[in-house]
Structure formats: structure tokens, C-alpha cells
Design a protein around this motif. Sequence first.
Motif, PDB file in Angstrom:
ATOM      1  N   ARG A  72      40.263  42.885  44.072  1.00  0.00           N
ATOM      2  CA  ARG A  72      40.255  42.879  42.606  1.00  0.00           C
ATOM      3  C   ARG A  72      39.005  42.173  42.086  1.00  0.00           C
ATOM      4  NH1 ARG A  72      42.145  39.288  38.930  1.00  0.00           N
ATOM      5  NH2 ARG A  72      43.211  38.062  40.540  1.00  0.00           N
ATOM      6  N   TYR A  73      38.617  41.060  42.738  1.00  0.00           N
ATOM      7  CA  TYR A  73      37.404  40.334  42.339  1.00  0.00           C
ATOM      8  C   TYR A  73      36.177  41.250  42.427  1.00  0.00           C
ATOM      9  CZ  TYR A  73      39.800  35.778  42.524  1.00  0.00           C
ATOM     10  OH  TYR A  73      40.631  34.719  42.309  1.00  0.00           O
ATOM     11  N   GLY A 121      34.519  52.195  46.288  1.00  0.00           N
ATOM     12  CA  GLY A 121      34.987  51.644  47.559  1.00  0.00           C
ATOM     13  C   GLY A 121      36.140  50.670  47.373  1.00  0.00           C
ATOM     14  N   SER A 122      36.032  49.805  46.363  1.00  0.00           N
ATOM     15  CA  SER A 122      37.106  48.837  46.112  1.00  0.00           C
ATOM     16  C   SER A 122      38.385  49.540  45.664  1.00  0.00           C
ATOM     17  CB  SER A 122      36.654  47.809  45.066  1.00  0.00           C
ATOM     18  OG  SER A 122      36.416  48.421  43.812  1.00  0.00           O
ATOM     19  N   PHE A 165      44.681  50.940  51.485  1.00  0.00           N
ATOM     20  CA  PHE A 165      44.887  49.910  52.495  1.00  0.00           C
ATOM     21  C   PHE A 165      45.514  48.626  51.965  1.00  0.00           C
ATOM     22  CE2 PHE A 165      41.237  52.514  53.788  1.00  0.00           C
ATOM     23  CZ  PHE A 165      41.667  52.935  55.049  1.00  0.00           C
ATOM     24  N   SER A 166      45.848  48.594  50.668  1.00  0.00           N
ATOM     25  CA  SER A 166      46.392  47.361  50.101  1.00  0.00           C
ATOM     26  C   SER A 166      47.709  46.958  50.761  1.00  0.00           C
ATOM     27  CB  SER A 166      46.573  47.494  48.585  1.00  0.00           C
ATOM     28  OG  SER A 166      47.508  48.518  48.289  1.00  0.00           O
ATOM     29  N   SER A 212      48.312  38.955  50.054  1.00  0.00           N
ATOM     30  CA  SER A 212      47.988  38.796  48.631  1.00  0.00           C
ATOM     31  C   SER A 212      46.539  38.338  48.427  1.00  0.00           C
ATOM     32  CB  SER A 212      48.951  37.803  47.984  1.00  0.00           C
ATOM     33  OG  SER A 212      48.874  36.544  48.624  1.00  0.00           O
ATOM     34  N   LYS A 213      46.025  37.496  49.339  1.00  0.00           N
ATOM     35  CA  LYS A 213      44.651  37.000  49.208  1.00  0.00           C
ATOM     36  C   LYS A 213      43.650  38.142  49.354  1.00  0.00           C
ATOM     37  CE  LYS A 213      42.657  33.083  48.285  1.00  0.00           C
ATOM     38  NZ  LYS A 213      43.012  32.367  47.041  1.00  0.00           N
ATOM     39  N   GLY A 214      43.916  39.050  50.306  1.00  0.00           N
ATOM     40  CA  GLY A 214      43.038  40.196  50.503  1.00  0.00           C
ATOM     41  C   GLY A 214      43.019  41.099  49.278  1.00  0.00           C
TER      42      GLY A 214
END
Length: 249
Positions: free
Chosen positions: A74-75, A53-54, A61-62, A67-69
Amino acid sequence: TMGTLLDITALKETADKLAKRQLDLEMANNELEQFVSICSHDLKEPLATIRFGSEMLDKNFSHQLESKGKEYIRYIHEAAGRLANQINALLEHSRIGQNSEKQDVDLKQVLDTVVMDLAKSINDCKAKISIGKLPTIKGYEVELRLLFQNLLSNALKYCKKGVTPDIRISYFKDNDHYIFSVNDNGIGIEEIDLENIFKIFNKIHRNDNIEGTGIGLAHCDKIVKLHDGKIWVDSQPGVGSTFHFKLKA
């Protein structure tokens, strides 16, 4: 005669208690292995879904995210990967000593294999590996290879920046045990970490970016105990560490 009967009765009671304790321990170990196996199987699928999913979020959708999203995605991806590695390491830990029999193991050959397996890491940091004469012992070959691989890998991983790693492996015989030493000139270990260093999921250096599951030294401890021995470490921060372990001769 009465004294002899009492002595035999006491010995039998002690033997029965030891046999029951051994049986309880074996049952507990079997239950633990089943638990770990079930957990690892049941957790792998949702973890794989999270990672997938990530990846899809990042791929599709990136461009819609700030940048925070992107950082949060990535986290999630990295955390799921770390958890998957820890599950695999835990399963590996539970299986140490299972489905294998003791045999004559040439530890020099074992070390030669380990050095070949770690050749890239050794070459990358231009490490010097010195291996003295090593004995042949009665033991579990796969587990002994994992023992030396973990200790050597740690010595390479925790080397000092700008200093060529110098790792020395040696042994001597002490009565019915062989005592081995794996010495390095790395960053060393803080005294506060020495007490719990062989506990599962206890990382040696908590505040660094070095990857690892924190289970490698727990593997070492279990393998050494499997060979009726013990493991300990002497270390000085900034100077290096020496891991000692003794195995039944």
C-alpha cells in the motif's frame, strides 16, 4: 552637448543590459519547460509500471502476505500516486502563462465558475461563500481561474473541525492596481511557515493527513507575478487566514 551624449550612451547601455537579461530569462524559462516536459514524460512510464506492479501484487499475492507485507504494498502504491500527482503539478506550473493572450476578464464570472467547480467540497462542509462586487480586468482568464480556485480550495481544505467555513472574497482599487482579499476562519498558518509559503512543493501543514502536492500557492504566486502584481498572507493560528494579492488594473 557632451553631457547629453553621455546620458544617451548610459541609457542605451542600460537598455541593452535589460534586453539581454530579458532574453536570458526567456531562454531559461524555455529550457525549464523543456526539462520539466521531458522529465514528466520519461518518469510517467516507470511510475505507471510501479503502480501496476503494486496493484498486481496486492490482487494476486496479498493472501500469501502478512499484514506488514500488505502495508508495504500500500505504501508503494500510494507513494507512486503522490509522485505522479507532483509531476503533473510541476508540468502545469511550468506552463502557466504559455500559449495564451490577455483579454478582458470578468472576475465575477470567473468566481461563479470556480464555485460551481468546487460545489461538492462546498456542500460537503456546508461552507458559506461571500463574494462582493468584482471588477473586469485585462488578464489571462485560465490562469486567473486557477488562482481563485487554489485560494478557495485551500480555504475549504484547511477549515476547522466542527466550525462552518466562512470565506469572504472582496477587493478595492489602489491607483493602478486592484487589491483582492480571500479571508477564511480556518485553522490558520504558523508563523514559521509564512516565509516560504509560496515556494514550490512547500506544504502549509506538514504534519497532517490533508492531501495535496504543495504547489498550489506556488501557482498563485506565479500567476500574480504574470499580472505585474504580488501576493502575501496575514494569518493567525486557530483564527484564520487572509490572502491578499494585487493585480494590474
